[in-house]
Design a protein around this motif. Structure first.
Motif, PDB file in Angstrom:
ATOM      1  N   VAL A  42      44.933  14.016  50.632  1.00 48.82           N
ATOM      2  CA  VAL A  42      44.894  12.576  50.369  1.00 48.82           C
ATOM      3  C   VAL A  42      44.085  11.909  51.476  1.00 48.82           C
ATOM      4  O   VAL A  42      44.245  12.202  52.659  1.00 48.82           O
ATOM      5  CB  VAL A  42      46.315  11.985  50.250  1.00 48.82           C
ATOM      6  N   CYS A  43      43.186  11.060  51.053  1.00 46.27           N
ATOM      7  CA  CYS A  43      42.370  10.299  51.990  1.00 46.27           C
ATOM      8  C   CYS A  43      43.269   9.400  52.827  1.00 46.27           C
ATOM      9  O   CYS A  43      44.298   8.921  52.346  1.00 46.27           O
ATOM     10  CB  CYS A  43      41.365   9.455  51.201  1.00 46.27           C
ATOM     11  N   SER A  44      42.886   9.167  54.090  1.00 41.74           N
ATOM     12  CA  SER A  44      43.696   8.306  54.953  1.00 41.74           C
ATOM     13  C   SER A  44      43.425   6.828  54.687  1.00 41.74           C
ATOM     14  O   SER A  44      44.062   5.963  55.271  1.00 41.74           O
ATOM     15  CB  SER A  44      43.431   8.625  56.429  1.00 41.74           C
ATOM     16  N   HIS A  45      42.487   6.535  53.800  1.00 39.46           N
ATOM     17  CA  HIS A  45      42.138   5.140  53.508  1.00 39.46           C
ATOM     18  C   HIS A  45      42.878   4.629  52.275  1.00 39.46           C
ATOM     19  O   HIS A  45      43.340   3.491  52.258  1.00 39.46           O
ATOM     20  CB  HIS A  45      40.619   5.031  53.296  1.00 39.46           C
ATOM     21  N   ALA A  46      43.010   5.453  51.253  1.00 41.13           N
ATOM     22  CA  ALA A  46      43.760   5.101  50.059  1.00 41.13           C
ATOM     23  C   ALA A  46      44.152   6.397  49.370  1.00 41.13           C
ATOM     24  O   ALA A  46      43.729   7.478  49.764  1.00 41.13           O
ATOM     25  CB  ALA A  46      42.938   4.209  49.136  1.00 41.13           C
ATOM     26  N   ALA A  47      44.965   6.280  48.341  1.00 39.83           N
ATOM     27  CA  ALA A  47      45.537   7.471  47.709  1.00 39.83           C
ATOM     28  C   ALA A  47      44.528   8.152  46.781  1.00 39.83           C
ATOM     29  O   ALA A  47      44.632   8.087  45.557  1.00 39.83           O
ATOM     30  CB  ALA A  47      46.794   7.088  46.942  1.00 39.83           C
ATOM     31  N   GLU A  61      33.955  14.946  51.600  1.00 42.60           N
ATOM     32  CA  GLU A  61      33.716  13.538  51.317  1.00 42.60           C
ATOM     33  C   GLU A  61      34.772  12.980  50.367  1.00 42.60           C
ATOM     34  O   GLU A  61      35.122  13.604  49.373  1.00 42.60           O
ATOM     35  CB  GLU A  61      32.342  13.365  50.669  1.00 42.60           C
ATOM     36  N   CYS A  62      35.272  11.785  50.711  1.00 40.81           N
ATOM     37  CA  CYS A  62      36.130  11.066  49.773  1.00 40.81           C
ATOM     38  C   CYS A  62      35.228  10.397  48.749  1.00 40.81           C
ATOM     39  O   CYS A  62      34.335   9.624  49.111  1.00 40.81           O
ATOM     40  CB  CYS A  62      36.958  10.017  50.508  1.00 40.81           C
ATOM     41  N   TRP A  63      35.443  10.704  47.494  1.00 44.68           N
ATOM     42  CA  TRP A  63      34.507  10.233  46.466  1.00 44.68           C
ATOM     43  C   TRP A  63      34.597   8.725  46.234  1.00 44.68           C
ATOM     44  O   TRP A  63      33.649   8.124  45.719  1.00 44.68           O
ATOM     45  CB  TRP A  63      34.720  10.977  45.138  1.00 44.68           C
ATOM     46  N   LEU A  64      35.707   8.097  46.636  1.00 45.99           N
ATOM     47  CA  LEU A  64      35.854   6.687  46.272  1.00 45.99           C
ATOM     48  C   LEU A  64      34.968   5.773  47.117  1.00 45.99           C
ATOM     49  O   LEU A  64      34.201   4.974  46.579  1.00 45.99           O
ATOM     50  CB  LEU A  64      37.322   6.259  46.378  1.00 45.99           C
ATOM     51  N   HIS A  65      35.067   5.894  48.456  1.00 40.47           N
ATOM     52  CA  HIS A  65      34.289   5.001  49.323  1.00 40.47           C
ATOM     53  C   HIS A  65      33.352   5.746  50.256  1.00 40.47           C
ATOM     54  O   HIS A  65      32.697   5.134  51.091  1.00 40.47           O
ATOM     55  CB  HIS A  65      35.213   4.110  50.146  1.00 40.47           C
ATOM     56  N   GLY A  66      33.349   7.064  50.169  1.00 38.30           N
ATOM     57  CA  GLY A  66      32.333   7.824  50.887  1.00 38.30           C
ATOM     58  C   GLY A  66      32.625   8.218  52.310  1.00 38.30           C
ATOM     59  O   GLY A  66      31.752   8.767  52.980  1.00 38.30           O
TER      60      GLY A  66
HETATM   61  S1  FES Z   1      39.834   5.945  49.531  1.00 37.76           S
HETATM   62 FE1  FES Z   1      38.822   7.413  50.744  1.00 37.76          FE
HETATM   63  S2  FES Z   1      37.351   6.265  51.830  1.00 37.76           S
HETATM   64 FE2  FES Z   1      38.405   4.785  50.669  1.00 37.76          FE
END
Ligand code: FES
Length: 111
Positions: A42-47, A61-66
């Motif tokens: 799980v990304c530390s920025h969002a789920a 890479e987190c695909w949502l915000h990069g």
């Molecule tokens: S949810 Fe992963 S960078 Fe925003």
């Protein structure tokens, strides 16, 4: 140390992560050459699942915000994520990948 089998080495792609659950811990498994890494999925920025991300230069890479996370340290290499993700010990035994989910390498508590 309490290593459990996660998956076969052949199941880990070269350029993307793969999701696997060991015990109750969801993991994103990825490789950099012959090295295999396990981070919490799980990304530390969002789920968002990091196992759905692309892998390049020992980062996923987190695909949502990069944001990209260093597979060795769990630390983000760029915004918007600012917090590291938990990294777990990996042991490759022949053709099988084992992970210890009872401890983390970087001291980060999994979400
Ligand atoms: S949810 Fe992963 S960078 Fe925003």
């Amino acid at each position: 140390m309490s290593f459990q089998r996660a998956l076969a080495l052949a199941e880990v792609p070269e350029d993307e992560a793969v999701g696997v659950t060991v015990g109750a811990q969801e993991l994103a498994i990825a490789r950099h050459g012959d090295e295999v890494f396990a981070v919490e999925d799980v990304c530390s920025h969002a789920a968002v699942a990091l196992s759905e991300g692309e892998v390049d230069d020992c980062t996923v890479e987190c695909w949502l915000h990069g944001s990209r996370f260093d597979l060795r340290t769990g630390k983000p290499t760029g915004l918007p994520a600012t917090e590291p993700v938990a990294t777990f010990p990996v042991d490759v035994r022949g053709t099988e990948v084992y992970v210890d989910v009872t401890t983390t390498l970087n001291g980060v508590t999994p979400q």
